[in-house]
Design a protein around this motif. Sequence first.
Motif, PDB file in Angstrom:
ATOM      1  N   LYS A 174     -25.767   0.647 -12.154  1.00  0.00           N
ATOM      2  CA  LYS A 174     -24.336   1.543 -12.241  1.00  0.00           C
ATOM      3  C   LYS A 174     -24.043   1.809 -10.650  1.00  0.00           C
ATOM      4  CE  LYS A 174     -23.571   5.895 -14.515  1.00  0.00           C
ATOM      5  NZ  LYS A 174     -24.190   6.976 -15.004  1.00  0.00           N
ATOM      6  N   VAL A 175     -22.796   2.061 -10.422  1.00  0.00           N
ATOM      7  CA  VAL A 175     -22.224   2.696  -9.270  1.00  0.00           C
ATOM      8  C   VAL A 175     -21.358   3.654  -9.513  1.00  0.00           C
ATOM      9  CG1 VAL A 175     -21.164   1.905  -7.122  1.00  0.00           C
ATOM     10  CG2 VAL A 175     -22.497   0.172  -8.270  1.00  0.00           C
ATOM     11  N   THR A 176     -21.628   4.894  -8.560  1.00  0.00           N
ATOM     12  CA  THR A 176     -20.741   6.004  -8.860  1.00  0.00           C
ATOM     13  C   THR A 176     -20.253   6.424  -7.495  1.00  0.00           C
ATOM     14  OG1 THR A 176     -22.410   7.422  -9.332  1.00  0.00           O
ATOM     15  CG2 THR A 176     -21.101   6.631 -11.142  1.00  0.00           C
ATOM     16  N   CYS A 177     -19.442   7.445  -7.401  1.00  0.00           N
ATOM     17  CA  CYS A 177     -19.032   7.770  -5.925  1.00  0.00           C
ATOM     18  C   CYS A 177     -19.623   9.058  -5.839  1.00  0.00           C
ATOM     19  CB  CYS A 177     -17.526   7.643  -5.842  1.00  0.00           C
ATOM     20  SG  CYS A 177     -17.131   7.987  -4.097  1.00  0.00           S
TER      21      CYS A 177
ATOM     22  N   GLY B  69     -30.330   1.396 -10.307  1.00  0.00           N
ATOM     23  CA  GLY B  69     -30.618   0.341 -10.883  1.00  0.00           C
ATOM     24  C   GLY B  69     -32.083   0.009 -10.712  1.00  0.00           C
ATOM     25  N   THR B  70     -32.851  -1.273 -10.850  1.00  0.00           N
ATOM     26  CA  THR B  70     -34.144  -1.313 -10.667  1.00  0.00           C
ATOM     27  C   THR B  70     -34.683  -2.301  -9.431  1.00  0.00           C
ATOM     28  OG1 THR B  70     -33.777  -3.553 -12.180  1.00  0.00           O
ATOM     29  CG2 THR B  70     -34.460  -1.266 -13.467  1.00  0.00           C
ATOM     30  N   GLU B  71     -35.721  -1.902  -9.081  1.00  0.00           N
ATOM     31  CA  GLU B  71     -36.535  -2.598  -8.000  1.00  0.00           C
ATOM     32  C   GLU B  71     -35.619  -2.543  -6.816  1.00  0.00           C
ATOM     33  OE1 GLU B  71     -39.263  -4.348  -8.164  1.00  0.00           O
ATOM     34  OE2 GLU B  71     -39.659  -4.931 -10.024  1.00  0.00           O
ATOM     35  N   LEU B  72     -35.168  -1.173  -6.646  1.00  0.00           N
ATOM     36  CA  LEU B  72     -34.030  -0.719  -5.332  1.00  0.00           C
ATOM     37  C   LEU B  72     -35.093  -0.425  -4.106  1.00  0.00           C
ATOM     38  CD1 LEU B  72     -31.534   1.148  -7.073  1.00  0.00           C
ATOM     39  CD2 LEU B  72     -31.915  -1.356  -6.724  1.00  0.00           C
TER      40      LEU B  72
ATOM     41  N   ASN C 163     -37.121   3.710  -6.113  1.00  0.00           N
ATOM     42  CA  ASN C 163     -37.063   2.371  -6.916  1.00  0.00           C
ATOM     43  C   ASN C 163     -35.651   2.475  -7.806  1.00  0.00           C
ATOM     44  OD1 ASN C 163     -38.499  -0.102  -6.948  1.00  0.00           O
ATOM     45  ND2 ASN C 163     -39.205   0.245  -8.763  1.00  0.00           N
ATOM     46  N   THR C 164     -35.171   3.232  -8.179  1.00  0.00           N
ATOM     47  CA  THR C 164     -34.164   3.330  -9.096  1.00  0.00           C
ATOM     48  C   THR C 164     -32.651   3.938  -8.506  1.00  0.00           C
ATOM     49  OG1 THR C 164     -34.803   5.738  -9.909  1.00  0.00           O
ATOM     50  CG2 THR C 164     -35.672   3.609 -11.102  1.00  0.00           C
ATOM     51  N   ARG C 165     -32.647   4.257  -7.232  1.00  0.00           N
ATOM     52  CA  ARG C 165     -31.505   4.797  -6.797  1.00  0.00           C
ATOM     53  C   ARG C 165     -31.491   4.706  -5.453  1.00  0.00           C
ATOM     54  NH1 ARG C 165     -29.164  11.012  -6.922  1.00  0.00           N
ATOM     55  NH2 ARG C 165     -27.977  10.201  -5.155  1.00  0.00           N
ATOM     56  N   LEU C 166     -30.139   4.460  -4.738  1.00  0.00           N
ATOM     57  CA  LEU C 166     -29.992   4.413  -3.421  1.00  0.00           C
ATOM     58  C   LEU C 166     -28.513   5.089  -3.030  1.00  0.00           C
ATOM     59  CD1 LEU C 166     -28.162   1.880  -2.628  1.00  0.00           C
ATOM     60  CD2 LEU C 166     -30.373   0.878  -2.928  1.00  0.00           C
ATOM     61  N   ASN C 167     -28.401   5.290  -1.884  1.00  0.00           N
ATOM     62  CA  ASN C 167     -27.107   5.715  -1.505  1.00  0.00           C
ATOM     63  C   ASN C 167     -26.437   4.847  -0.369  1.00  0.00           C
ATOM     64  OD1 ASN C 167     -27.280   7.831  -3.103  1.00  0.00           O
ATOM     65  ND2 ASN C 167     -27.633   9.461  -1.517  1.00  0.00           N
ATOM     66  N   ALA C 168     -25.281   4.642  -0.246  1.00  0.00           N
ATOM     67  CA  ALA C 168     -24.598   3.636   0.776  1.00  0.00           C
ATOM     68  C   ALA C 168     -23.318   4.088   0.996  1.00  0.00           C
ATOM     69  CB  ALA C 168     -24.684   2.350   0.150  1.00  0.00           C
TER      70      ALA C 168
END
Length: 387
Positions: A28-31, A51-54, A81-86
Motif C-alpha cells: 500500500k502507498v499513501t501520501c 509492505g513486507t520485508e522492508l 520491516n513493514t513501513r518506510l517513508n520516501a
Amino acid sequence: MAAPAAASGQSGGSGGGGVYIATPKVSKVTCLRKCASRHRPRGGSLLKVVGTELAGVNALTYLGSYGNGDDLTVKVRPGSNTRLNARVPIGAVTGPISLATAAGGRSAPSRPVLILPPLPPEPNPDLSPVPGPRVNGAPRLETGTSRTKAFVDARPGVTFSYRLSGASAMSLRVELVSAADATVVKTWTPEDVPPDEVQSVSWNGRVGRDAAKPGRYSFRLTAASADGSEARSSQIGDVERDAFDLYDNIFPVRGRHDFGGAGARFGAGRAGHSHQGQDVMAACGTRMIAARGGRVKFKQYHSAAGNYIVIDGDGTEIDYVYMHLDQPSPFSEGDRVYTGQTIGAVGDTGNARGCHLHFELWSEPGWYDGGDPFDPLASLRAWDSWS
Ligand SMILES: [Zn+2]
C-alpha cells in the motif's frame, strides 16, 4: 533492472549454502506530507509505503511510464520491516514503484501510483527567517530568492540574498541544488561573512559554459560558527524554500496572440516555396523579446521578410529568426542579446498580410548557412505554456 531473486525471495543461491535475500513487497502507498490528498502525491510530497520485508530497503525507484527513460530513484533510510517513508522527486511521473535492498533484493513493481505535478515554488522575494529549529550557537539565518521562474541566459538572473545574525559565522556555503536528483550543481563560498549585512549571489542558468537542464532548483545556505555549530536555510529534499523553476526559452510575443490557421503553419504553401516558419498573430506594436539570448547574426530589411533579425541561440545549436518587425531592431549584427530582452515589436513590414511575427528555427550550422528550418510550433506552444 536487477533480476529479482526467486519470486518468493527465499533463496539467492542454487543448491546448498545459498544466501537468503529478502524480497521486499509493496502492499500500500499513501501520501503523508505536502500531498494533494491522501492518495494523491505530487513532486515534493512524502510517501508512506506499507509492505513486507522492508527493513533492508535503501532505494525506491519511480518507474514512470513504459521504458527506463523516466525512471527516478531516491535513497530511502531503512525503516521498519513493514513501513518506510520516501520523498517524491520533482519530475517523478505516474507509474509503479519498486523497492531495492542493499543486499540486492528487489520488489515487483507496485500498482501504479498517481503522481501530480509539483506545486510552484513558494515566492520568497524578501528576506525571511529560515524555518525549523536552530542549533545553539549557530548563526541565525534569513534568506530570500528574487524569482520563482527563471530563464537560461536571462539578465538579471536569479538572485539569492541572505543575512546572518547572532553568532558570527566562520564559514559559509551557498549551494544550488537540482530538485530532480538532489545534486549540487554550483557552490559559492564567500570568504567575507560580515554579520547583519545583506549579501547575495546570482545565477544565470549556466554551469560553466553550458546551459543547465531545465527544472526545479533551490538555493541552500549553510553557515558554521567558530565552535562548529551549523545552520542551514533548508533541509535536503526541500523543493520549495528558495526554489525556482528554470526554463530554456521564453515566449517571444508579449501580448494577446494566436497561431492562426493552416496557412500560418510551417510547410504551408506559398507562391513558389513553402512557409519556413510559424506565424504568431498579434496586434502591431506588441512587444517582442528574444526567446533565447545569443549573438545577432543578421539585422536587415528584406522585401518579403520586412525588418528581421537572426539570433544565434547561445548554448543551443539553433538560430532564431524574427520577421516583419514594425521597426528595425535596436540591436545590430554582432550584439549580444540576453533571453527575454526586448528586440522590437510586432509589425507587418515586408510581405505580410496583417500584423504578426513570422518565427523560424534553424538547425546547425544555421540560417542560410547549411542548416535547415524546422517546425517551431511545438516549441512555441511549450514556451507559451510557461511564459
Ligand atoms: Zn510567415
